[in-house]
Design a protein around this motif. Structure first.
Motif, PDB file in Angstrom:
ATOM      1  N   HIS A  55       1.839  10.690  -5.299  1.00  0.00           N
ATOM      2  CA  HIS A  55       2.427   9.685  -6.037  1.00  0.00           C
ATOM      3  C   HIS A  55       3.442   9.044  -5.284  1.00  0.00           C
ATOM      4  O   HIS A  55       4.254   9.780  -4.693  1.00  0.00           O
ATOM      5  N   ARG A  56       3.535   7.442  -5.317  1.00  0.00           N
ATOM      6  CA  ARG A  56       4.329   6.763  -4.333  1.00  0.00           C
ATOM      7  C   ARG A  56       4.774   5.658  -5.592  1.00  0.00           C
ATOM      8  O   ARG A  56       5.499   4.725  -5.114  1.00  0.00           O
ATOM      9  N   TYR A  58      -4.141  -5.558 -12.488  1.00  0.00           N
ATOM     10  CA  TYR A  58      -2.719  -5.066 -12.039  1.00  0.00           C
ATOM     11  C   TYR A  58      -1.766  -6.417 -11.961  1.00  0.00           C
ATOM     12  O   TYR A  58      -2.110  -7.209 -12.186  1.00  0.00           O
ATOM     13  N   ASP A  59      -0.582  -6.068 -11.395  1.00  0.00           N
ATOM     14  CA  ASP A  59       0.500  -7.055 -11.372  1.00  0.00           C
ATOM     15  C   ASP A  59       1.114  -6.963 -10.198  1.00  0.00           C
ATOM     16  O   ASP A  59       1.171  -7.613  -8.985  1.00  0.00           O
ATOM     17  N   CYS A  60       2.372  -5.868 -10.255  1.00  0.00           N
ATOM     18  CA  CYS A  60       3.500  -5.974  -9.343  1.00  0.00           C
ATOM     19  C   CYS A  60       2.943  -5.506  -7.907  1.00  0.00           C
ATOM     20  O   CYS A  60       3.502  -6.039  -6.904  1.00  0.00           O
ATOM     21  N   GLN A  61       2.201  -4.553  -7.559  1.00  0.00           N
ATOM     22  CA  GLN A  61       1.561  -3.843  -6.325  1.00  0.00           C
ATOM     23  C   GLN A  61       2.868  -3.143  -5.731  1.00  0.00           C
ATOM     24  O   GLN A  61       2.827  -3.195  -4.496  1.00  0.00           O
ATOM     25  N   ARG A  62       3.584  -2.876  -6.406  1.00  0.00           N
ATOM     26  CA  ARG A  62       4.994  -2.084  -6.138  1.00  0.00           C
ATOM     27  C   ARG A  62       5.076  -0.821  -6.806  1.00  0.00           C
ATOM     28  O   ARG A  62       6.044  -0.056  -6.378  1.00  0.00           O
ATOM     29  N   GLY A  63       4.192  -0.640  -7.446  1.00  0.00           N
ATOM     30  CA  GLY A  63       4.366   0.877  -8.313  1.00  0.00           C
ATOM     31  C   GLY A  63       5.310   0.867  -9.238  1.00  0.00           C
ATOM     32  O   GLY A  63       5.886   2.166  -9.573  1.00  0.00           O
ATOM     33  N   ASP A  64       5.957  -0.214  -9.822  1.00  0.00           N
ATOM     34  CA  ASP A  64       7.013  -0.225 -10.849  1.00  0.00           C
ATOM     35  C   ASP A  64       6.461  -0.890 -12.344  1.00  0.00           C
ATOM     36  O   ASP A  64       7.465  -0.722 -13.220  1.00  0.00           O
ATOM     37  N   ILE A  77      -2.525   2.939  -9.009  1.00  0.00           N
ATOM     38  CA  ILE A  77      -3.380   2.845  -7.720  1.00  0.00           C
ATOM     39  C   ILE A  77      -3.038   1.690  -6.810  1.00  0.00           C
ATOM     40  O   ILE A  77      -3.768   1.344  -5.789  1.00  0.00           O
ATOM     41  N   CYS A  78      -1.847   1.093  -7.139  1.00  0.00           N
ATOM     42  CA  CYS A  78      -1.593  -0.046  -6.200  1.00  0.00           C
ATOM     43  C   CYS A  78      -0.748   0.547  -5.137  1.00  0.00           C
ATOM     44  O   CYS A  78      -0.914   0.002  -3.804  1.00  0.00           O
ATOM     45  N   VAL A  79      -0.219   1.696  -5.116  1.00  0.00           N
ATOM     46  CA  VAL A  79       0.613   2.321  -4.155  1.00  0.00           C
ATOM     47  C   VAL A  79       0.312   3.658  -3.689  1.00  0.00           C
ATOM     48  O   VAL A  79       0.395   4.299  -2.658  1.00  0.00           O
ATOM     49  N   ALA A  86       0.877  -1.320  -0.094  1.00  0.00           N
ATOM     50  CA  ALA A  86      -0.115  -0.011   0.053  1.00  0.00           C
ATOM     51  C   ALA A  86       0.891   1.359  -0.067  1.00  0.00           C
ATOM     52  O   ALA A  86       0.590   2.177   0.201  1.00  0.00           O
ATOM     53  N   GLY A  87       2.343   1.168  -0.118  1.00  0.00           N
ATOM     54  CA  GLY A  87       2.934   2.360  -0.310  1.00  0.00           C
ATOM     55  C   GLY A  87       2.746   3.056   1.213  1.00  0.00           C
ATOM     56  O   GLY A  87       2.952   4.177   1.123  1.00  0.00           O
TER      57      GLY A  87
END
Length: 319
Positions: free
Chosen positions: A287-288, A266-272, A305-307, A225-226
């Protein structure tokens, strides 16, 4: 989503905090092939999963019988590394089929920058470039020699294409300014490591005028969730339905919407990886991610929207 039940057939300590895990099908047979830079996701016993890059020092087999990953224990993390470090030979895990959000551009000279455990995807990428005869240099940085996994193996296999950096010997972090300034006009930059290293490399590459399509990053941070200390709740309104959801501290927009029954991509859930990128219709995002350029962040029309979270009480999203 295709999953596989794998057994840990070998566990090897690499440093005090990093262990290598070799995984094979619990019922025998072969596994899906994968692309250099790919990762798989391991299901955790308390729910959720974590992504770990696949490691190989040679060509990826067309029908691999084993997968290898390396996991760094993070005692203050979200539990994925503690789960993995609690396993031993004979234990079984559920994994997703490998996926690659960090591919190597074929035939393009490369500058690979790895920080700490961020070395893991770079190993297969560097050896793929070497096998293809594509010019590259792998710069591998860590705080000290004793925390650097695979140092000797890489030195033996990559020779002069490998440059090692130790913060305690050099008296500071790796010289990103010098490395990026020396890049060729067609050279691609790949960065994987801790968030501060990636943020710095992205900022310096943008300042140097390197097109974003020649800059590739993978963030080795599973903070889904960053989350930052001091985060507040905010609301998200879906433009398609008018529904409004409250996003509490410690939960991502994706998590809240999925719990409400919405099917998201979605995929990574890390924001990359950029797969969950969504248009912002109203409000100001916080933004994160490591996907958007500084100009895109300033414009505030897109977010991951993942982080990422919100600087305003409500965001209206094109969902």
């Amino acid at each position: 989503m295709t999953t596989h039940r794998l057994r840990i057939v070998a566990r090897t300590p690499l440093t005090d905090r990093i262990a290598e895990f070799t995984l094979a099908p619990a019922e025998g047979g072969t596994l899906p092939a994968w692309e250099p830079g790919a990762h798989l996701r391991v299901a955790l016993d308390e729910g959720g999963d974590r992504a770990y890059s696949l490691v190989t020092f040679g060509p990826v087999p067309e029908a691999p019988e084993r997968y290898t990953i390396a996991v760094q224990r993070e005692d203050d993390g979200l539990g994925g590394s503690r789960f993995m470090h609690g396993l031993g030979e004979g234990d079984e895990v559920e994994i997703t089929a490998p996926k690659c959000d960090f591919p190597v551009a074929a035939g393009k000279p490369a500058l690979l920058l790895a920080g700490g455990i961020g070395i893991t995807p770079m190993i297969s990428m560097a050896h793929a470039l070497k096998a293809a005869g594509t010019p590259f240099t792998l710069h591998y940085a860590a705080r000290s020699q004793d925390v650097m996994a695979y140092r000797e193996e890489l030195a033996e296999s990559l020779g002069d294409s490998l440059a090692l950096h130790f913060d305690d010997v050099a008296g500071g972090p790796i010289d990103l300014d010098g490395l990026i300034a020396a890049m060729g006009s067609d050279q691609h930059l790949y960065v994987c490591g801790p968030r501060p290293m990636i943020d710095a490399a992205l900022a310096k590459a943008e300042a140097a005028g390197i097109p974003r399509e020649r800059v590739h990053v993978e963030l080795f941070d599973n903070a889904s969730a960053g989350a930052d200390e001091g985060d507040d709740s905010f609301e998200v309104e879906l433009a398609s339905s008018g529904e409004v959801f409250t996003i509490p501290p410690g939960k991502s927009i994706i998590e809240v919407l999925e719990e409400a029954g919405h099917d998201l991509i979605y995929d990574c859930q890390r924001g990359d990886c950029g797969i969950c990128q969504t248009e912002v219709l109203e409000g100001v995002p916080d933004h994160r991610d490591v996907v958007l350029s500084e100009a895109e962040r300033a414009e505030g029309k897109l977010m991951q929207i993942c982080v990422s979270r919100a600087k305003t009480p409500r965001l209206k999203l094109d969902l």
